[in-house]
Design an enzyme around this catalytic site. Structure first.
Site, mmCIF file in Angstrom:
data_model
loop_
_atom_site.group_PDB
_atom_site.id
_atom_site.type_symbol
_atom_site.label_atom_id
_atom_site.label_comp_id
_atom_site.label_asym_id
_atom_site.label_seq_id
_atom_site.Cartn_x
_atom_site.Cartn_y
_atom_site.Cartn_z
ATOM 1 C CD GLU A 267 -3.026 -1.077 0.363
ATOM 2 O OE1 GLU A 267 -3.206 -0.008 -0.262
ATOM 3 O OE2 GLU A 267 -3.754 -2.073 0.230
ATOM 4 C CB CYS A 301 -1.758 7.082 0.953
ATOM 5 S SG CYS A 301 -3.049 6.169 1.812
HETATM 6 P P1 NAP Z 1 8.035 5.285 4.829
HETATM 7 O O1 NAP Z 1 9.136 6.189 5.124
HETATM 8 O O2 NAP Z 1 8.079 4.491 3.580
HETATM 9 O O3 NAP Z 1 7.928 4.306 6.095
HETATM 10 C C1 NAP Z 1 6.903 3.354 6.219
HETATM 11 C C2 NAP Z 1 7.375 2.250 7.111
HETATM 12 O O4 NAP Z 1 8.488 1.612 6.497
HETATM 13 C C3 NAP Z 1 7.863 2.714 8.471
HETATM 14 O O5 NAP Z 1 7.550 1.741 9.437
HETATM 15 C C4 NAP Z 1 9.350 2.785 8.263
HETATM 16 O O6 NAP Z 1 10.075 2.645 9.449
HETATM 17 C C5 NAP Z 1 9.574 1.595 7.384
HETATM 18 N N1 NAP Z 1 10.813 1.627 6.637
HETATM 19 C C6 NAP Z 1 11.486 2.696 6.146
HETATM 20 N N2 NAP Z 1 12.601 2.284 5.512
HETATM 21 C C7 NAP Z 1 12.620 0.929 5.595
HETATM 22 C C8 NAP Z 1 13.516 -0.072 5.141
HETATM 23 N N3 NAP Z 1 14.606 0.213 4.451
HETATM 24 N N4 NAP Z 1 13.239 -1.362 5.429
HETATM 25 C C9 NAP Z 1 12.125 -1.685 6.109
HETATM 26 N N5 NAP Z 1 11.243 -0.786 6.581
HETATM 27 C C10 NAP Z 1 11.489 0.516 6.304
HETATM 28 O O7 NAP Z 1 6.635 6.022 4.815
HETATM 29 P P2 NAP Z 1 6.043 6.999 5.923
HETATM 30 O O8 NAP Z 1 6.701 8.312 5.781
HETATM 31 O O9 NAP Z 1 6.048 6.342 7.266
HETATM 32 O O10 NAP Z 1 4.526 7.067 5.485
HETATM 33 C C11 NAP Z 1 4.072 7.921 4.518
HETATM 34 C C12 NAP Z 1 3.942 7.197 3.199
HETATM 35 O O11 NAP Z 1 3.056 6.098 3.357
HETATM 36 C C13 NAP Z 1 3.325 8.066 2.126
HETATM 37 O O12 NAP Z 1 3.976 7.846 0.902
HETATM 38 C C14 NAP Z 1 1.893 7.569 2.064
HETATM 39 O O13 NAP Z 1 1.260 7.812 0.848
HETATM 40 C C15 NAP Z 1 2.070 6.127 2.332
HETATM 41 N N6 NAP Z 1 0.829 5.533 2.820
HETATM 42 C C16 NAP Z 1 0.138 4.718 1.986
HETATM 43 C C17 NAP Z 1 -1.063 4.170 2.396
HETATM 44 C C18 NAP Z 1 -1.827 3.256 1.492
HETATM 45 O O14 NAP Z 1 -2.693 2.550 2.002
HETATM 46 N N7 NAP Z 1 -1.578 3.232 0.197
HETATM 47 C C19 NAP Z 1 -1.567 4.450 3.662
HETATM 48 C C20 NAP Z 1 -0.836 5.303 4.493
HETATM 49 C C21 NAP Z 1 0.371 5.830 4.055
HETATM 50 P P3 NAP Z 1 10.545 3.896 10.348
HETATM 51 O O15 NAP Z 1 9.603 5.015 10.042
HETATM 52 O O16 NAP Z 1 10.421 3.381 11.708
HETATM 53 O O17 NAP Z 1 11.929 4.154 9.930
#
Ligand code: NAP
Length: 498
Positions: A267, A301
């Protein structure tokens, strides 16, 4: 615009925080991380530390997967109704503690309390929905076309799953994965975002209080996401990765998951177009725009990222939208009357402002906002921009803030071309007085979801998810449980007639 917030925690806030488990959850026990390290969780409205939480390392991740693997067979063999009743009890318990969950989310994530309460209800619905789905997960039976054999199809749990969640919806993003995994009979390792782990910690405890057996759900909050999850994704005992987060991280996780040919659900990010046609009810479109833009301060998102408005109504729409945006009260989510909380951190606010500044440098006009709010915390002024240049970065990148760029179009073909001019395909919104046109847009716009004359469409009973680089798979609805099951076909000769 200045925002003043009280940095003092109330007695209720302190009491709630003191009740949150702070360890890693492994095999049914909360314990300190193996290295004894902790990290601080901050209130984005004040920048003050709320709580220190155990900072899991690779050893904790390995222990969590060991526990999930050890619990898998027995858990998969439980009766569907047994799993259903755990989920149903958890639904009741989350709703009984709705005030606590809402306050906790407001504290660690910043959204206004009323919105946090909305998320509690939305997030809890996945528990109720999948409690209902658990015992309605049917296979099928048929005679083969040759009339010589039986075809039996059954659904089985995929096995131990790694669930990675983002910070923007701390409860709902967790329940949307955990509830169907429980219903299907999978065990799990959950890695919540390090910016907002507290809600997951409390939710995991509620699940255990609801009777979830030890080892079914293991939780490892960490500041080293890659270091903890990388070895799990490489471990052949892991069978599924479900990730919600940004497209770049999702892409790299998919590449890693390819090695073991893991089942994946992704997602990812969005760049939702919000289309307003000349025949739309403009006031209703403005209401829809407020909901689609302001929910979660734009940190969703599904947030409307680009407002595409027919030139005949663009002036009226922009003026009314800007008037509503400029009337919003900013403040810590716990304060009465606060409609817009802070962004999650300084980096996010800096990114939002850079996109706005770029657009202005390219000729955009500011109708309202256009800058960070002064004062504590990471607040950004609700902003409406018009005359945005077609190539502006703000139209192609996820804004993730309370900023609305407006672009005009002349006819339907141009509207569709603009809407589809993105690598994302999560959701679109269409406002029109013509149902026929609305359905035509649904056929022509490349998104996994479409809101027709409505600004928020998330629902536990609906399949949530995107196409293109917004992801793979669906959460919620009938599809949601299927993501945690595999299909097994059993072939056998037809029984003889004795
Ligand atoms: P993110 O930076 O991609 O992080 C999401 C999750 O992934 C966090 O738990 C993060 O951990 C983890 N993560 C980051 N780097 C990683 C790696 N190399 N290996 C494994 N895990 C890793 O996204 P965010 O800033 O938290 O969230 C915002 C994004 O999520 C936006 O792009 C939004 O559109 C998207 N989103 C999508 C949906 C959907 O249903 N399509 C819903 C909500 C949000 P840490 O933060 O603990 O480092």
């Amino acid at each position: 615009m200045t925002v003043s917030t009280s940095a003092e925690l109330s007695e209720r806030e302190s009491t709630l925080l003191a009740s949150i488990p702070t360890g890693v959850l492994i095999g049914g026990q909360w314990r300190a991380a193996a290295g004894g390290r902790t990290f601080a969780v901050e209130d984005p409205a004040t920048g003050k530390v709320l709580l220190e939480v155990s900072d899991a390392g690779a050893q904790d991740g390995a222990d969590a997967l060991d526990a999930a693997v050890a619990a898998q067979d027995e858990w998969a063999a439980t009766a569907p109704r047994f799993r259903a009743e755990i989920l149903r009890r958890a639904f009741d318990m989350v709703m009984e503690r709705a005030d606590d969950f809402a306050l906790l989310m407001t504290l660690e994530m910043g959204k206004p309390l009323a919105e946090a309460m909305g998320e509690v209800k939305y997030g809890a619905e996945f528990l109720r929905w999948f409690s209902e789905e658990a015992s309605r997960s049917f296979g099928r039976y048929s005679t083969n076309p040759e009339g010589t054999g039986q075809i039996m199809v059954q659904k089985k749990p995929v096995g131990p799953c790694l669930l990675i969640t983002p910070w923007n919806f701390p409860l709902a993003m967790a329940t949307r994965k955990i509830a169907p995994a429980i219903a299907a009979g999978c065990t799990m390792v959950l890695k919540p975002a390090n910016l907002t782990p507290l809600t997951s910690q409390l939710f995991a405890q509620v699940l255990m209080d609801a009777g979830l057996p030890a080892g079914v759900l293991n939780v490892v909050a960490t500041t080293d996401a890659g270091g903890v999850t990388g070895p799990l994704i490489a471990d052949p005992r892991l069978r599924k990765l479900s990730f919600t987060g940004s497209t770049p991280v999702g892409r790299s996780l998919l590449a890693n998951a390819a090695h073991n040919v893991l089942r994946t659900s992704m997602e990812l990010g969005g760049n939702a177009p919000f289309l307003v046609f000349g025949d739309a009810d403009v006031d209703a479109a403005v209401e829809g725009a407020m909901a689609a833009k302001l929910r979660n301060m734009g940190e969703a998102c599904t947030a409307a990222n680009r407002f595409l408005v027919h030139e005949s109504v663009a002036g009226e729409f922009a003026e009314k939208f800007a008037a509503k945006m400029s009337a919003l009260t900013l403040g810590r989510g716990t304060e009465d009357g606060s409609k817009v909380g802070p962004l999650i951190d300084a980096k996010s606010r800096g990114k939002v402002h850079a996109l706005v500044s770029d657009a202005i440098a390219d000729g955009a006009r500011v109708l309202t906002g256009g800058a960070p709010a002064e004062g504590d915390g990471y607040f950004y002024q609700p902003t409406v921009l018009v005359d945005v240049a077609p190539g502006a970065r703000i139209l192609s990148e996820e804004i993730f803030g309370p900023v609305a760029p407006i672009v005009t179009f002349k006819d339907e073909d141009e509207a569709v071309a603009l809407a589809n001019a993105t690598e994302y395909g999560l959701v679109a919104y269409v406002f029109t007085g013509s149902h026929n046109r609305g359905m035509r847009m649904a056929n022509r716009i490349e998104t996994g979801m479409l809101g027709l004359n409505v600004g928020v469409i998330s629902n536990a009973a609906a399949p949530f998810g995107g196409v293109k680089q917004s992801g793979l798979g669906r959460e919620g609805s009938l599809e949601g449980i299927a993501e945690y099951q595999y299909t097994q076909y059993i072939g056998s000769p037809l029984p003889d007639n004795g």
